[in-house]
Design an enzyme around this catalytic site. Structure first.
Site, short mmCIF file in Angstrom:
data_model
loop_
_atom_site.label_atom_id
_atom_site.label_comp_id
_atom_site.label_asym_id
_atom_site.label_seq_id
_atom_site.Cartn_x
_atom_site.Cartn_y
_atom_site.Cartn_z
N GLU A 14 46.35 -15.86 -0.12
CA GLU A 14 46.13 -17.31 -0.17
C GLU A 14 47.18 -18.02 -1.01
OE1 GLU A 14 44.18 -21.13 -1.61
OE2 GLU A 14 45.06 -19.44 -2.72
N ASP A 41 44.33 -12.38 -4.53
CA ASP A 41 45.65 -12.56 -5.13
C ASP A 41 45.59 -13.69 -6.17
OD1 ASP A 41 45.17 -14.19 -2.81
OD2 ASP A 41 47.26 -14.82 -2.84
#
Length: 416
Positions: free
Chosen positions: A149, A84
């Site tokens: 994350e 991400d």
């Protein structure tokens, strides 16, 4: 072997361009199926067995394992990175295409090149070269590309909960190719809640009799107490690699009251707590709760209306809470020493060992009893930035170091 990195550099560029083309922005998240399928297919062609599972809908983790020739006797390794990327902000501020790889003056640009698709691309590139050269590994090698994350969604924790483990875990998040440990972060909600609800016309009576209270005004006392504790930590706590006062309690968000016709019967404070590598989030939470309860022990209203606490969480998006455990590193650990040596073979100097200014998923490995370190390309100032960039040569040097480290570590006998 590492000369192949320069000879095949264009292939690295193609891999990175593909990864950047997936707009895996978080939030909103729930958009990583495409990139994880690409990575899994890539590694399957290189002899890895892959597994995927949804941590959240349309946000799967991917773990690829290549079994070593003598797994029980030789070191195993996890290489971990998140797929991400941070929000892009106002697109009009960008001078390069956000999800296309752009080259300019020795740098490559695009969201995620530094944080941290550049490191993942270099990892995939290293796997390709090792496979094509027939480099055998005696210990197991595991590649984890995880979700979440950027929004504290604990994709790496999900890997640990599934039982994935190794003798050492390398988190290839951006560290400017320094070897880092980290402090930790936990968010929490502290709530003041009255058992009674009053019309605002009762305020004068409440002030005169002390038979009720505004939850918002009571929260002011809690905030002042947190500031006292924060100052106490600044004076009494320290850890090498951090300036004093790094342990902070940030009052980030406050929510309270119903509307103007009520005396506020509830107020909640969302705090972000930073702590040192030698502390656990469990111990820090206990310190805060004990301090607050002690600070209000003589307040009769709080005796009838005790504080409520909710700490951490597996998602800032779903639960409005997160945890990043801390991670101490040992300079004497054989993997750290070998990583330094691998770095030196490429850079002609040993990698610096220190502490990250931010937090990564490395803390989950430390929490799970797996020795770990952060080591990856990219500078912190580029993470989340407009026109995010990374030096192209840095990615090539990182790929070389990684190839050396993997082959040396996974072909070294376990100790003890």
């Amino acid at each position: 072997m590492i000369d192949l990195v320069d000879e095949h550099a264009q292939e690295l560029k193609e891999i990175l361009a593909k990864l950047i083309s997936f707009p895996t922005v978080s939030p909103p998240a729930r958009n990583t199926e495409g990139i994880q399928s690409y990575i899994a297919n890539f590694l399957e062609k290189k002899g890895f067995d892959t597994t995927r599972w949804d941590v959240f809908p349309q946000d799967p983790n991917m773990v690829a394992v290549k079994k070593g020739e003598e797994s029980s006797s030789y070191n195993s390794l996890i290489i971990n990175g998140h797929v991400d990327v941070a929000e892009v902000g106002d697109k009009a501020d960008w001078t390069v295409p956000i999800f296309e790889l752009t080259e300019k003056a020795g740098f490559v640009y695009g969201r995620g090149v530094s944080d941290m698709k550049g490191a993942i691309a270099a990892t995939l590139f290293a796997m390709k070269l090792l496979n094509e050269q027939g480099i055998s590994l005696k210990g197991d090698l595991q590649i984890q590309t995880v979700i979440g994350e950027e929004a504290g969604e604990a994709g790496t924790l999900s890997c640990l909960e599934k039982g994935y483990t190794a003798d050492f875990a390398l988190v290839v998040d951006g560290s400017d190719r320094k070897i880092h440990g980290q402090g930790g972060v936990i968010t929490g909600w502290i709530t003041v809640k009255s058992k009674e609800v009053f019309h605002d016309g009762m305020r004068a009576t409440i002030l005169q009799t002390s038979e009720g209270a505004s939850a918002i005004e009571k929260m002011m006392k809690i905030i002042a107490s947190l500031q006292d504790l924060e100052q106490e930590w600044a004076e009494t706590k320290q850890y090498p690699g951090f300036r004093k006062g790094t342990t902070t309690i940030n009052p980030a968000v406050i929510e309270g009251g119903r509307h103007a016709a009520f005396v506020a019967d509830q107020c909640s404070l969302w705090v972000t707590v930073h702590f040192y590598p030698n502390e656990s989030y469990q111990s820090v939470v206990a310190e805060i709760e004990n301090h607050l309860r002690n600070s209000i022990k003589d307040d009769l209203w709080f005796q009838e209306n005790p504080l409520l606490f909710r700490w951490g969480g597996k998602s800032m998006l779903e639960e409005r809470g997160e945890v990043f455990p801390s991670a101490e590193i040992s300079k004497d650990h054989p993997a750290i020493q070998m990583l330094q040596q691998s770095h030196q073979k490429v850079e002609q100097s040993k990698a610096m060992i220190g502490m990250s200014e931010t937090v990564t998923d490395a803390g989950w490995f430390h929490e799970g009893g797996i020795p770990t370190a952060i080591y990856g390309p990219g500078k912190l100032k580029e993470a989340h930035s407009v026109d995010e960039k990374i030096e192209w040569d840095e990615l090539l040097r990182f790929a070389k170091t990684l190839m050396i480290f993997i082959t040396d570590w996974c072909n070294k006998r376990k100790e003890g």
